[in-house]
Scaffold this motif. Sequence first.
Motif, PDB file in Angstrom:
ATOM      1  N   UNK A 112       3.133  -5.520   5.041  1.00 28.97           N
ATOM      2  CA  UNK A 112       3.230  -5.862   6.448  1.00 28.97           C
ATOM      3  C   UNK A 112       4.697  -5.853   6.877  1.00 28.97           C
ATOM      4  N   UNK A 113       4.969  -5.163   7.978  1.00 29.38           N
ATOM      5  CA  UNK A 113       6.328  -5.059   8.478  1.00 29.38           C
ATOM      6  C   UNK A 113       7.076  -3.835   8.002  1.00 29.38           C
ATOM      7  N   UNK A 114       6.437  -3.005   7.198  1.00 28.26           N
ATOM      8  CA  UNK A 114       7.088  -1.820   6.666  1.00 28.26           C
ATOM      9  C   UNK A 114       6.824  -0.594   7.534  1.00 28.26           C
ATOM     10  N   UNK A 115       7.743   0.360   7.457  1.00 29.36           N
ATOM     11  CA  UNK A 115       7.560   1.644   8.124  1.00 29.36           C
ATOM     12  C   UNK A 115       6.716   2.535   7.215  1.00 29.36           C
ATOM     13  N   UNK A 116       5.787   3.269   7.803  1.00 27.93           N
ATOM     14  CA  UNK A 116       4.890   4.144   7.042  1.00 27.93           C
ATOM     15  C   UNK A 116       4.823   5.517   7.697  1.00 27.93           C
ATOM     16  N   UNK A 117       4.603   6.537   6.882  1.00 30.60           N
ATOM     17  CA  UNK A 117       4.400   7.892   7.413  1.00 30.60           C
ATOM     18  C   UNK A 117       2.986   7.999   7.968  1.00 30.60           C
ATOM     19  N   UNK A 118       2.731   9.050   8.725  1.00 32.58           N
ATOM     20  CA  UNK A 118       1.391   9.264   9.280  1.00 32.58           C
ATOM     21  C   UNK A 118       0.369   9.447   8.152  1.00 32.58           C
ATOM     22  N   UNK A 119       0.751  10.137   7.089  1.00 34.64           N
ATOM     23  CA  UNK A 119      -0.165  10.323   5.949  1.00 34.64           C
ATOM     24  C   UNK A 119      -0.519   8.976   5.322  1.00 34.64           C
ATOM     25  N   UNK A 120       0.457   8.088   5.200  1.00 33.62           N
ATOM     26  CA  UNK A 120       0.186   6.758   4.648  1.00 33.62           C
ATOM     27  C   UNK A 120      -0.720   5.956   5.571  1.00 33.62           C
ATOM     28  N   UNK A 121      -0.556   6.122   6.884  1.00 32.33           N
ATOM     29  CA  UNK A 121      -1.418   5.411   7.838  1.00 32.33           C
ATOM     30  C   UNK A 121      -2.874   5.807   7.656  1.00 32.33           C
ATOM     31  N   UNK A 122      -3.128   7.087   7.433  1.00 29.29           N
ATOM     32  CA  UNK A 122      -4.505   7.552   7.233  1.00 29.29           C
ATOM     33  C   UNK A 122      -5.116   6.907   5.990  1.00 29.29           C
ATOM     34  N   UNK A 123      -4.363   6.872   4.899  1.00 28.04           N
ATOM     35  CA  UNK A 123      -4.871   6.240   3.668  1.00 28.04           C
ATOM     36  C   UNK A 123      -5.107   4.747   3.882  1.00 28.04           C
ATOM     37  N   UNK A 124      -4.161   4.097   4.536  1.00 34.14           N
ATOM     38  CA  UNK A 124      -4.291   2.664   4.776  1.00 34.14           C
ATOM     39  C   UNK A 124      -5.500   2.359   5.660  1.00 34.14           C
ATOM     40  N   UNK A 125      -5.771   3.230   6.628  1.00 33.22           N
ATOM     41  CA  UNK A 125      -6.903   3.035   7.518  1.00 33.22           C
ATOM     42  C   UNK A 125      -8.228   3.030   6.783  1.00 33.22           C
ATOM     43  N   UNK A 126      -8.297   3.745   5.680  1.00 35.13           N
ATOM     44  CA  UNK A 126      -9.524   3.781   4.878  1.00 35.13           C
ATOM     45  C   UNK A 126      -9.619   2.590   3.925  1.00 35.13           C
ATOM     46  N   UNK A 127      -8.492   2.002   3.583  1.00 28.23           N
ATOM     47  CA  UNK A 127      -8.468   0.944   2.573  1.00 28.23           C
ATOM     48  C   UNK A 127      -8.372  -0.472   3.110  1.00 28.23           C
ATOM     49  N   UNK A 128      -8.133  -0.627   4.390  1.00 26.94           N
ATOM     50  CA  UNK A 128      -7.982  -1.967   4.969  1.00 26.94           C
ATOM     51  C   UNK A 128      -8.905  -2.117   6.168  1.00 26.94           C
ATOM     52  N   UNK A 129      -9.349  -3.344   6.379  1.00 28.73           N
ATOM     53  CA  UNK A 129     -10.262  -3.602   7.495  1.00 28.73           C
ATOM     54  C   UNK A 129      -9.595  -3.431   8.849  1.00 28.73           C
TER      55      UNK A 129
END
Length: 116
Positions: A57-74
């Motif tokens: 939380x509070x970190x900068x992420x790439x668009x590719x990381x956002x897609x992965x995170x969207x699948x792994x977090x509610x």
Amino acid sequence: DLHAGRTTALEACDAHPYLLNAARYHGEPSEQTCPVCRKERLINVHYVYGDELRAASGQAKSVAELHRMGMNHREFKVYVVEVCRTCRWNHLAMSFVLGRDGLPAQDADRREAARE
């Protein structure tokens, strides 16, 4: 406000060094040219926030990381900051929510267990 004289370039162009580093390493180039210096395209930096993200939380992420995170977090919130690395202008462009929201917690936990 800058072009209208209501604020100075010093006040408007105040990107923190951490934001400039995030733009360099995690940013995504946009098609929009900086409205202040008009010298380079703006960089979009995506910051993530959410209780479920813990240390991320509070970190900068790439668009590719956002897609992965969207699948792994509610659910988590994403803030997009536009940055000009030349003149240091920055602006909160938008925010939105990503994740598997709406999925009941026990179903999400079962899905996590099945992945492991």
